[in-house]
Design an enzyme around this catalytic site. Structure first.
Site, PDB file in Angstrom:
ATOM      1  N   ASP A  67       0.907  -1.378  -0.063  1.00  0.00           N
ATOM      2  CA  ASP A  67      -0.027   0.078   0.023  1.00  0.00           C
ATOM      3  C   ASP A  67       0.877   1.250   0.112  1.00  0.00           C
ATOM      4  O   ASP A  67       1.930   1.124   0.177  1.00  0.00           O
ATOM      5  CB  ASP A  67      -1.276   0.175   1.232  1.00  0.00           C
ATOM      6  CG  ASP A  67      -0.304  -0.081   2.748  1.00  0.00           C
ATOM      7  OD1 ASP A  67       0.841  -0.041   2.625  1.00  0.00           O
ATOM      8  OD2 ASP A  67      -0.965  -0.070   3.524  1.00  0.00           O
ATOM      9  N   ASN A 136      -8.530   0.277  13.183  1.00  0.00           N
ATOM     10  CA  ASN A 136      -9.946   0.036  12.878  1.00  0.00           C
ATOM     11  C   ASN A 136     -10.107  -1.409  12.034  1.00  0.00           C
ATOM     12  O   ASN A 136     -11.160  -1.557  11.464  1.00  0.00           O
ATOM     13  CB  ASN A 136     -10.466   1.143  11.815  1.00  0.00           C
ATOM     14  CG  ASN A 136      -9.383   1.301  10.476  1.00  0.00           C
ATOM     15  OD1 ASN A 136      -8.657   0.533  10.421  1.00  0.00           O
ATOM     16  ND2 ASN A 136     -10.013   2.090   9.640  1.00  0.00           N
ATOM     17  N   HIS A 138      -8.267  -2.520   9.418  1.00  0.00           N
ATOM     18  CA  HIS A 138      -7.719  -2.407   8.206  1.00  0.00           C
ATOM     19  C   HIS A 138      -6.678  -3.334   8.005  1.00  0.00           C
ATOM     20  O   HIS A 138      -5.726  -3.550   8.857  1.00  0.00           O
ATOM     21  CB  HIS A 138      -7.633  -0.991   7.566  1.00  0.00           C
ATOM     22  CG  HIS A 138      -6.327  -0.053   7.952  1.00  0.00           C
ATOM     23  ND1 HIS A 138      -6.473   1.052   7.908  1.00  0.00           N
ATOM     24  CD2 HIS A 138      -5.283  -0.701   8.352  1.00  0.00           C
ATOM     25  CE1 HIS A 138      -5.283   1.463   8.350  1.00  0.00           C
ATOM     26  NE2 HIS A 138      -4.740   0.553   8.384  1.00  0.00           N
ATOM     27  N   GLU A 143     -10.018  -0.653   4.043  1.00  0.00           N
ATOM     28  CA  GLU A 143     -10.852   0.034   5.141  1.00  0.00           C
ATOM     29  C   GLU A 143     -12.248  -0.829   5.517  1.00  0.00           C
ATOM     30  O   GLU A 143     -12.580  -1.579   4.676  1.00  0.00           O
ATOM     31  CB  GLU A 143     -11.082   1.511   5.037  1.00  0.00           C
ATOM     32  CG  GLU A 143      -9.916   2.256   4.506  1.00  0.00           C
ATOM     33  CD  GLU A 143      -9.110   2.646   5.886  1.00  0.00           C
ATOM     34  OE1 GLU A 143      -9.217   1.969   6.874  1.00  0.00           O
ATOM     35  OE2 GLU A 143      -8.317   3.631   5.830  1.00  0.00           O
TER      36      GLU A 143
HETATM   37  C1  GLP Z   1      -1.025   1.788   8.162  1.00  0.00           C
HETATM   38  C2  GLP Z   1      -0.455   1.082   6.880  1.00  0.00           C
HETATM   39  C3  GLP Z   1      -0.687  -0.573   7.206  1.00  0.00           C
HETATM   40  C4  GLP Z   1      -0.260  -0.820   8.368  1.00  0.00           C
HETATM   41  C5  GLP Z   1      -1.304  -0.110   9.336  1.00  0.00           C
HETATM   42  C6  GLP Z   1      -0.728  -0.688  10.912  1.00  0.00           C
HETATM   43  O1  GLP Z   1      -1.987   2.711   7.760  1.00  0.00           O
HETATM   44  N1  GLP Z   1      -1.137   1.190   5.592  1.00  0.00           N
HETATM   45  O2  GLP Z   1      -0.163  -1.314   6.086  1.00  0.00           O
HETATM   46  O3  GLP Z   1      -0.147  -2.330   8.587  1.00  0.00           O
HETATM   47  O4  GLP Z   1      -1.871   0.680   9.154  1.00  0.00           O
HETATM   48  O5  GLP Z   1       0.191   0.376  11.277  1.00  0.00           O
HETATM   49  P1  GLP Z   1       0.842   0.398  12.483  1.00  0.00           P
HETATM   50  O6  GLP Z   1       1.792  -0.915  12.634  1.00  0.00           O
HETATM   51  O7  GLP Z   1       1.711   1.653  12.590  1.00  0.00           O
HETATM   52  O8  GLP Z   1      -0.034   0.333  13.723  1.00  0.00           O
END
Ligand code: GLP
Length: 248
Positions: A67, A136, A138, A143
């Site tokens: 992503d 959330n 995702h 989402e």
């Molecule tokens: C981000 C990324 C995801 C990631 C997730 C969790 O927005 N786009 O690929 O896995 O959110 O992030 P974190 O590990 O900082 O909680």
């Protein structure tokens, strides 16, 4: 799906790093798809350490983008590309030709999605997908409410993601959209390791594991994958109704 709970984020990360290293030893041209964010950063640090210690060759490994933030330059330290460049690509000397990454600034984002779809097909699918669970639920930028049959697509970001995402950026940014592989492509990976650590993730971890599998919690789809692993630290697992035993 196999669930493992580790005492600490560090132990979880060492184990996840071991899976990545073992795969690249067994299949030097493995296709890896790697999440960004605070969750997997420590895993990648251990991957780099292990690779250097055991001289594991990443020169044939291939990377597919999971992503990217739309409209954020790749050079911005908060971009997904920059994160992986710093944590994995540069230290392991993974070259440009080995990497197929979304350009979130592409004029034609549909074409950008199509070229990644084509690339996944050309490389015969993703061998290992490393995922983090968003606050959330995702995965990538899939989402809550997303259709589970999409391939790469542009997503309007959930309010939670817009707010939480600011933590990756030092200056003011407006995060509106993301470009991401779809659930169908994530689930087509040959193996998935999904990680969560810290008590801030304990609510969404409980919902992911204990509520009905549905697109309201995109991470829950991973439970249906036949070769998926969910790695939690004790804090992320603290609200589960049945506490799984902790890995020694
Ligand atoms: C981000 C990324 C995801 C990631 C997730 C969790 O927005 N786009 O690929 O896995 O959110 O992030 P974190 O590990 O900082 O909680």
């Amino acid at each position: 799906m196999r669930l493992s709970v580790f005492k600490t984020h560090d132990e979880l990360s060492r184990s996840a790093a071991g899976h990545i290293i073992q795969l690249v030893i067994a299949k030097p041209n493995a296709v890896l798809c790697l999440a960004t964010g605070n969750t997997p950063g420590l895993t990648y640090k251990h991957v780099v350490e292990l690779a250097k210690k055991d001289q594991v060759d990443f020169s044939r490994a291939r990377i597919i983008s999971l992503d990217e933030w739309v409209d954020i330059p790749r050079t911005n330290p908060g971009s997904c590309y920059s994160f992986l460049h710093e944590h994995i690509f540069a230290p392991l000397e993974i070259h440009h030709e080995q990497i197929n990454f979304f350009n979130g600034q592409a004029v034609d984002l549909i074409a950008e999605c199509q070229q990644i779809d084509k690339k996944i097909h050309e490389v015969d699918g993703i061998d290992l997908m490393v995922l983090g669970i968003g606050m959330n639920g995702h995965i990538g930028f899939n989402e809550p409410g997303v259709s589970n049959n999409l391939k790469a697509h542009v997503a309007e970001l959930d309010d939670a993601t817009r707010v939480v995402g600011k933590k990756y950026f030092s200056g003011e940014v407006e995060l509106k959209r993301g470009i991401t592989l779809g659930i169908s492509q994530i689930l087509a990976a040959k193996k998935i390791i999904m990680l969560a650590n810290g008590s801030s993730k304990s609510d969404i971890v409980k919902r992911t594991l204990e509520e009905e599998i549905s697109n309201f919690i995109p991470a829950s789809f991973v439970l249906n994958h036949p070769n998926s692993f969910i790695f939690l630290d004790e804090l992320a697992a603290e609200k589960l109704s049945q506490r799984p035993s902790v890995n020694p």
